[in-house]
Design a protein around this motif. Sequence first.
Motif, short mmCIF file in Angstrom:
data_model
loop_
_atom_site.label_atom_id
_atom_site.label_comp_id
_atom_site.label_asym_id
_atom_site.label_seq_id
_atom_site.Cartn_x
_atom_site.Cartn_y
_atom_site.Cartn_z
N VAL A 106 0.85 -1.20 0.00
CA VAL A 106 0.00 0.00 0.00
C VAL A 106 0.88 1.24 0.00
N LYS A 107 0.52 2.19 -0.86
CA LYS A 107 1.19 3.49 -0.87
C LYS A 107 0.14 4.59 -0.94
N PRO A 108 0.10 5.49 0.05
CA PRO A 108 -0.81 6.64 -0.04
C PRO A 108 -0.42 7.55 -1.21
N HIS A 109 -1.39 8.29 -1.70
CA HIS A 109 -1.19 9.15 -2.87
C HIS A 109 -1.26 10.63 -2.49
N GLY A 110 -0.50 11.44 -3.21
CA GLY A 110 -0.66 12.88 -3.24
C GLY A 110 -0.74 13.58 -1.90
N ALA A 111 -1.83 14.34 -1.73
CA ALA A 111 -1.98 15.13 -0.51
C ALA A 111 -2.03 14.25 0.73
N LEU A 112 -2.62 13.07 0.62
CA LEU A 112 -2.66 12.17 1.77
C LEU A 112 -1.24 11.74 2.14
N TYR A 113 -0.43 11.40 1.14
CA TYR A 113 0.96 11.00 1.38
C TYR A 113 1.71 12.09 2.14
N ASN A 114 1.57 13.32 1.66
CA ASN A 114 2.30 14.43 2.28
C ASN A 114 1.72 14.80 3.64
N THR A 115 0.40 14.69 3.78
CA THR A 115 -0.24 15.05 5.05
C THR A 115 0.23 14.15 6.18
N ILE A 116 0.33 12.84 5.90
CA ILE A 116 0.66 11.91 6.98
C ILE A 116 2.15 11.86 7.30
N VAL A 117 2.91 12.72 6.67
CA VAL A 117 4.30 12.89 7.13
C VAL A 117 4.28 13.47 8.54
N PRO A 143 10.73 8.45 4.55
CA PRO A 143 11.54 8.20 5.75
C PRO A 143 11.37 9.32 6.78
N GLY A 144 11.25 8.94 8.04
CA GLY A 144 11.09 9.92 9.10
C GLY A 144 9.67 10.41 9.30
N SER A 145 8.72 9.88 8.54
CA SER A 145 7.33 10.34 8.63
C SER A 145 6.62 9.75 9.84
N ALA A 164 12.55 10.19 -7.45
CA ALA A 164 13.55 10.54 -8.44
C ALA A 164 13.34 11.94 -8.99
N ASP A 165 12.09 12.29 -9.25
CA ASP A 165 11.78 13.51 -10.00
C ASP A 165 11.25 14.65 -9.13
N ARG A 166 11.50 14.59 -7.82
CA ARG A 166 11.03 15.63 -6.92
C ARG A 166 12.20 16.28 -6.18
N GLY A 167 12.07 17.60 -5.95
CA GLY A 167 13.04 18.31 -5.15
C GLY A 167 12.80 18.07 -3.67
N TYR A 168 13.87 18.16 -2.89
CA TYR A 168 13.80 17.94 -1.45
C TYR A 168 14.15 19.20 -0.68
N ARG A 169 13.51 19.37 0.46
CA ARG A 169 13.88 20.41 1.41
C ARG A 169 15.02 19.90 2.30
N PRO A 170 15.71 20.80 3.00
CA PRO A 170 16.81 20.37 3.87
C PRO A 170 16.38 19.41 4.98
N ASP A 171 15.09 19.44 5.36
CA ASP A 171 14.62 18.55 6.43
C ASP A 171 14.21 17.18 5.91
N GLY A 172 14.40 16.94 4.60
CA GLY A 172 14.08 15.64 4.02
C GLY A 172 12.67 15.54 3.49
N SER A 173 11.86 16.59 3.64
CA SER A 173 10.50 16.59 3.07
C SER A 173 10.56 17.05 1.62
N LEU A 174 9.48 16.81 0.88
CA LEU A 174 9.43 17.19 -0.53
C LEU A 174 9.09 18.66 -0.69
N VAL A 175 9.67 19.28 -1.71
CA VAL A 175 9.30 20.65 -2.05
C VAL A 175 7.87 20.64 -2.58
N PRO A 176 6.97 21.46 -2.04
CA PRO A 176 5.58 21.48 -2.53
C PRO A 176 5.52 21.73 -4.03
N ARG A 177 4.58 21.07 -4.69
CA ARG A 177 4.50 21.15 -6.15
C ARG A 177 4.32 22.57 -6.67
N ARG A 178 3.74 23.44 -5.88
CA ARG A 178 3.51 24.81 -6.34
C ARG A 178 4.79 25.65 -6.30
#
Length: 253
Positions: A106-117, A143-145, A164-178
């Motif tokens: 199971v893998k959560p998608h999109g906003a749910l994936y990011n929310t449950i970090v 990782p770390g969520s 692979a195709d997403r930018g990361y913040r220094p804290d290891g979270s993903l850069v928001p798509r916007r």
Amino acid sequence: MDLNSDLGESFGIWELGDDEAMLDVVSSANVACGFHAGDPRTLLTTCEQAVERGVVIGAQVGYRDLGGFGRRFIDYESADLVADLIYQLGALDGLARAAGDGVKYVKPHGALYNTIVHHELQAAAVVEAVRRYDPDLPVLGLPGSAFLRLAADAGLTCVREAFADRGYRPDGSLVPRRDVGALLQDPDEVAARMVRLATEGQLVAIDGTVIDVAADSICVHGDSPGAVAMAHAVHDALAKAEVEITAFVGPGA
């Protein structure tokens, strides 16, 4: 290293991505469950194509948000979210079984994936849904969520994921798509980043900081520009670096 992609996201006459081409490259397929994308025929076809190629099928569960592609936060009551996720798991598992296999993770998608970090209540709801449906199903997460922490506490098998195709913040979270730098589009750059991730456990964040990222699976989004070419670049670069590409659970297991 596992290589996964989000697939089955076309809906009716609207085609998104090239699922068949991606299935020739990846080892695991995160198949939509109809709530953020995907109609039953598309989902069944995607499962059939995955089974034909020996690609492992995972359920990509998400918010009930077709209009927003599951990328808008929804403030669910926990009981509603648990029920929605179990519903999605059962639906895709039925289609996957009809195709000759079944849902294996199971893998959560999109906003749910990011929310449950960070969102403890929704993370707990996702864990509860998986536990109640099938506690043997591994879960993919950042990782770390909070999600992976709670999943581990509940005895679920946790698979750490990198993008692979997403930018990361220094804290290891993903850069928001916007935000600028959220999506990476140069296949050679992305491939080099993933080799460094797989061999050294490091990525370079958007501000230039080198961060440690432990990952068992790499995601290439199926709807990103040039997704197939990017997936091939990552696959070939990992193979050249002698990193074996294999699913974390086998089809039919």
